[in-house]
Motif scaffolding. Structure first.
Motif, mmCIF file in Angstrom:
data_model
loop_
_atom_site.group_PDB
_atom_site.id
_atom_site.type_symbol
_atom_site.label_atom_id
_atom_site.label_comp_id
_atom_site.label_asym_id
_atom_site.label_seq_id
_atom_site.Cartn_x
_atom_site.Cartn_y
_atom_site.Cartn_z
ATOM 1 N N GLN A 1 9.045 11.129 2.697
ATOM 2 C CA GLN A 1 8.463 11.284 1.367
ATOM 3 C C GLN A 1 9.310 10.512 0.364
ATOM 4 O O GLN A 1 10.523 10.707 0.270
ATOM 5 N N VAL A 2 8.666 9.628 -0.366
ATOM 6 C CA VAL A 2 9.323 8.844 -1.414
ATOM 7 C C VAL A 2 8.577 9.127 -2.699
ATOM 8 O O VAL A 2 7.433 8.700 -2.881
ATOM 9 N N GLY A 3 9.189 9.887 -3.601
ATOM 10 C CA GLY A 3 8.474 10.339 -4.781
ATOM 11 C C GLY A 3 7.341 11.250 -4.353
ATOM 12 O O GLY A 3 7.533 12.227 -3.641
ATOM 13 N N GLN A 4 6.132 10.907 -4.762
ATOM 14 C CA GLN A 4 4.961 11.696 -4.398
ATOM 15 C C GLN A 4 4.226 11.140 -3.180
ATOM 16 O O GLN A 4 3.218 11.686 -2.752
ATOM 17 N N THR B 1 3.191 1.533 3.886
ATOM 18 C CA THR B 1 2.153 1.648 2.874
ATOM 19 C C THR B 1 2.551 0.845 1.650
ATOM 20 O O THR B 1 3.734 0.544 1.433
ATOM 21 N N VAL B 2 1.568 0.499 0.849
ATOM 22 C CA VAL B 2 1.775 -0.144 -0.447
ATOM 23 C C VAL B 2 1.020 0.673 -1.477
ATOM 24 O O VAL B 2 -0.200 0.844 -1.364
ATOM 25 N N ASP B 3 1.747 1.207 -2.470
ATOM 26 C CA ASP B 3 1.131 2.074 -3.468
ATOM 27 C C ASP B 3 1.575 1.669 -4.860
ATOM 28 O O ASP B 3 2.555 0.938 -5.039
ATOM 29 N N LYS B 4 0.848 2.172 -5.833
ATOM 30 C CA LYS B 4 1.255 1.966 -7.220
ATOM 31 C C LYS B 4 2.619 2.608 -7.435
ATOM 32 O O LYS B 4 2.903 3.700 -6.948
ATOM 33 N N ARG B 5 3.432 1.912 -8.187
ATOM 34 C CA ARG B 5 4.780 2.394 -8.464
ATOM 35 C C ARG B 5 4.722 3.540 -9.472
ATOM 36 O O ARG B 5 3.959 3.489 -10.439
ATOM 37 N N TRP C 1 3.911 -2.396 -8.072
ATOM 38 C CA TRP C 1 3.662 -1.958 -6.701
ATOM 39 C C TRP C 1 4.951 -1.574 -5.993
ATOM 40 O O TRP C 1 6.009 -2.141 -6.242
ATOM 41 N N ARG C 2 4.840 -0.621 -5.094
ATOM 42 C CA ARG C 2 5.970 -0.171 -4.290
ATOM 43 C C ARG C 2 5.603 -0.278 -2.804
ATOM 44 O O ARG C 2 4.609 0.295 -2.358
#
Length: 635
Positions: free
Chosen positions: A618-621, A630-634, A606-607
């Motif tokens: 924008q961080v990555g995609q 936000t919390v998203d899949k790494r 998780w990221r």
């Protein structure tokens, strides 16, 4: 041990003071807690006068009803021992058990923290109230954890403390000869002939003995820890399944060594109150979180207190903009906190902290603040699963409480702000997207590729060997000015300072050169330095950059690097400005996915991303709106 006991997911809530309100408010409190998603509250922190209105007479009826109501509402309780604020009767009955200032004036009841941690009457009264609470509530189904005391840190300079201090010194040094040697007692006729001559470092004519002051801070930390342990053992015996903690607080006035205390609590808990009115509040919050996680050994910890609606600036309270409460909380949760707690639940009508912000403001539930509280509380269950993996860090900053204490005096060779030097390096690395751990100078450094020692003024022989071992094994060590200037007794390391590590760094520091405030010393292709510089003599190290201006330091080495074993040791002989540190970290290829104003923390798959800026990030995609998290899949 699971903690808090019976509380699922992330903890959310804060200090609850029902004794300050009429009983008809309590049902409304529980209803609002359920609406906000609160699952844990701390009760009784300052309730001693209501729990024991007269010595030996207890009134638990109101607390019974509060505990039962909270349990019926599905809310766990961190039940406090109220020893941080003795009641009025205590000071009248035992005036010698109130704390004494360095000028010898004994303080009186009328505020919090008016106690002498070394006074036998206070210790006995503390054990008695802790025992009464344990006997009554150890098996209560609402009890999620014990909260011992509150924000240990009040030093005292009383005759009680002096007697305990002498005992502590006898155990530490064994003899007066050893004490006199450690304290450099022949200076200013401070050679002691009898133990009874040793006093607390009270107010004196001119500069006090720095070794004397340092040992008194160490002693005070140990004395307060003994007070905590006494209560902990009483509570543990009553129910060994309930976790026990106390809340650490941050400040120069706090003589507590968290590295030593962390092993004595079941969970590290911390009170975070940033003092900057601008974006530095976010930087301070991240610093507090990384310190807390590191004291906890890299595991979970708990943000026990923060302010919901304001930043406690040195110039007064500053209102938090909409969404800032949630972002501050997410700084801590992303960096390992097992929840977000606050002081306090309901804003008080009176008392010295009546204007301290709360989850329920004076205006009640129909407010912007409470709507934010409800919204954030509703979001927490959805991210609890992502907070289970450890925070990943390959870089560590040394945190030395004793260096902080020792650099607080006026006897130093120049202006030193230890905390600012630590915070500056943490700040620049955070702006480069690097998440760091903190480590004790004598601690385990094996997991890190880079260790940074900012002005680690006090370096023991054991700590010096630890740094030597780390570097020889392939690590990269970066130390800044005044590191290793003195040993654990505040005595100067001779022949080039550096804790006796001249071979490790490949240099000798031969002279300290404090600079006038406001003046910069340019470095060749490396920015500038301010306030403090050192004259360095190369002994095998390579010069990375030189001073471009200055009298004796012009064209002299400013930053050096020396190969040692499988690793390398860098030395920064000055106080760099932020841009110069950024230039050095670019040279060292220290960078991460975050950037200035955007926190990015990876935990397992998780990221966590927290955007503190007023623009989309924008961080990555992943695109995060301005002021959102936000919390998203790494990836």
């Amino acid at each position: 041990m699971d903690w808090p006991k019976g509380v699922d997911g992330l903890s959310y809530g804060g200090d609850y003071n029902p004794e300050q309100w009429p009983e008809e408010v309590w049902d409304d409190d529980v209803m609002l807690m359920r609406e906000a998603g609160v699952n844990l509250v701390n009760v009784g922190v300052f309730a001693w006068s209501r729990l024991e209105p007269r010595e030996g007479e207890y009134d638990f009826g109101w607390l019974d009803r509060v505990m039962d109501k909270l349990h019926a509402g599905g809310i766990g309780v961190g039940l406090a021992t109220p020893t941080a604020s003795p009641p009025p009767w205590f000071g009248i009955a035992y005036p010698d058990a109130l704390n004494t200032r360095p000028d010898g004036v004994r303080q009186v009841h009328g505020s919090r923290d008016t106690y002498d941690v070394c006074a036998p009457a206070y210790r006995e009264a503390s054990r008695r109230i802790a025992g009464a609470l344990a006997e009554r509530y150890a098996g209560h189904p609402a009890l999620a954890m014990w909260h011992v005391h509150n924000e240990y840190g009040s030093a005292t300079y009383s005759p009680h403390a002096e007697r305990a201090f002498r005992t502590w010194l006898q155990e530490k040094y064994g003899s007066l000869d050893a004490l006199n040697e450690a304290w450099w007692g022949s200076f200013w006729s401070q050679h002691y002939g009898e133990w009874e001559q040793v006093l607390a470092p009270r107010a004196t004519q001119y500069l006090p003995n720095p070794a004397h002051e340092l040992d008194y801070k160490r002693f005070t930390s140990d004395a307060m820890l003994e007070h905590y342990r006494e209560q902990r053992e009483i509570l543990r015996e009553a129910n060994p399944e309930v976790p026990i903690t106390t809340n650490f607080v941050f400040g120069q006035w706090v003589p507590v060594d968290p590295w030593k205390w962390a092993g004595e609590v079941d969970l590290v808990a911390f009170d975070s109150y940033p003092s900057a009115p601008d974006e530095r509040a976010e930087q301070q919050s991240a610093l507090h979180a990384d310190l807390s996680r590191s004291w906890a050994g890299g595991g979970d910890w708990l943000l026990m207190e923060q302010a919901a609606a304001t930043v406690h600036s040195k110039d007064g309270a500053i209102a938090k903009a909409p969404g800032r409460m949630a972002r501050h909380s997410m700084i801590h949760i992303s960096r390992g906190s097992k929840g977000a707690m606050f002081f306090q639940w309901r804003a008080g009508r009176g008392g010295a902290e009546q204007w301290h912000s709360a989850l329920v403001p004076h205006a009640g539930k129909h407010t912007r603040m409470f709507r934010e509280v409800v919204e954030f509380g509703g979001a927490l269950p959805g991210i609890a699963h992502a907070a289970g993996s450890p925070v990943e860090a390959e870089v560590a900053i040394l945190w030395s409480p004793e260096s902080w204490w020792a650099t607080a005096g006026a006897h130093l060779p120049g202006p030193v702000d230890y905390l600012e030097n630590v915070a500056q390096i943490h700040r620049v690395l955070r702006d480069r997207g690097v998440v760091v751990d903190f480590a004790a100078p004598e601690g385990d450094l094996s997991k890190y590729s880079t260790v940074i020692a900012p002005t680690t003024y006090m370096l023991s022989g054991a700590a010096a060997e630890n740094l030597r071992w780390f570097t020889a094994g392939g690590g990269r060590l970066v130390a800044s000015y005044l590191t290793g200037a003195v040993d654990e007794h505040c005595q100067v390391w001779l022949d080039g300072y550096l804790g006796g590590l001249t071979d490790l760094f490949g240099i000798r520091v031969t002279e300290h050169l404090p600079q006038p405030g406001g003046e910069l010393r340019a470095l060749w292709n490396f920015g500038a330095a301010e306030r403090f510089c050192e004259l360095v003599e190369l002994r095998g190290a390579q010069c990375v950059t030189q001073y471009a201006t200055g009298d004796v330091i012009e064209n002299q080495p400013a930053v050096t690097v020396n190969p040692f074993g499988e690793g390398e040791a860098w030395y920064v002989s000055c106080k760099l400005v932020d841009e110069a540190w950024d230039r050095l970290f670019e040279e060292l290829q220290l960078a991460g996915p975050g950037c200035a104003g955007v926190d990015v923390v990876d935990r397992g798959e998780w990221r966590f991303i927290v955007n503190h800026t007023e623009r989309e990030a924008q961080v990555g995609q992943v695109v995060v709106p301005a002021g959102a998290w936000t919390v998203d899949k790494r990836p």
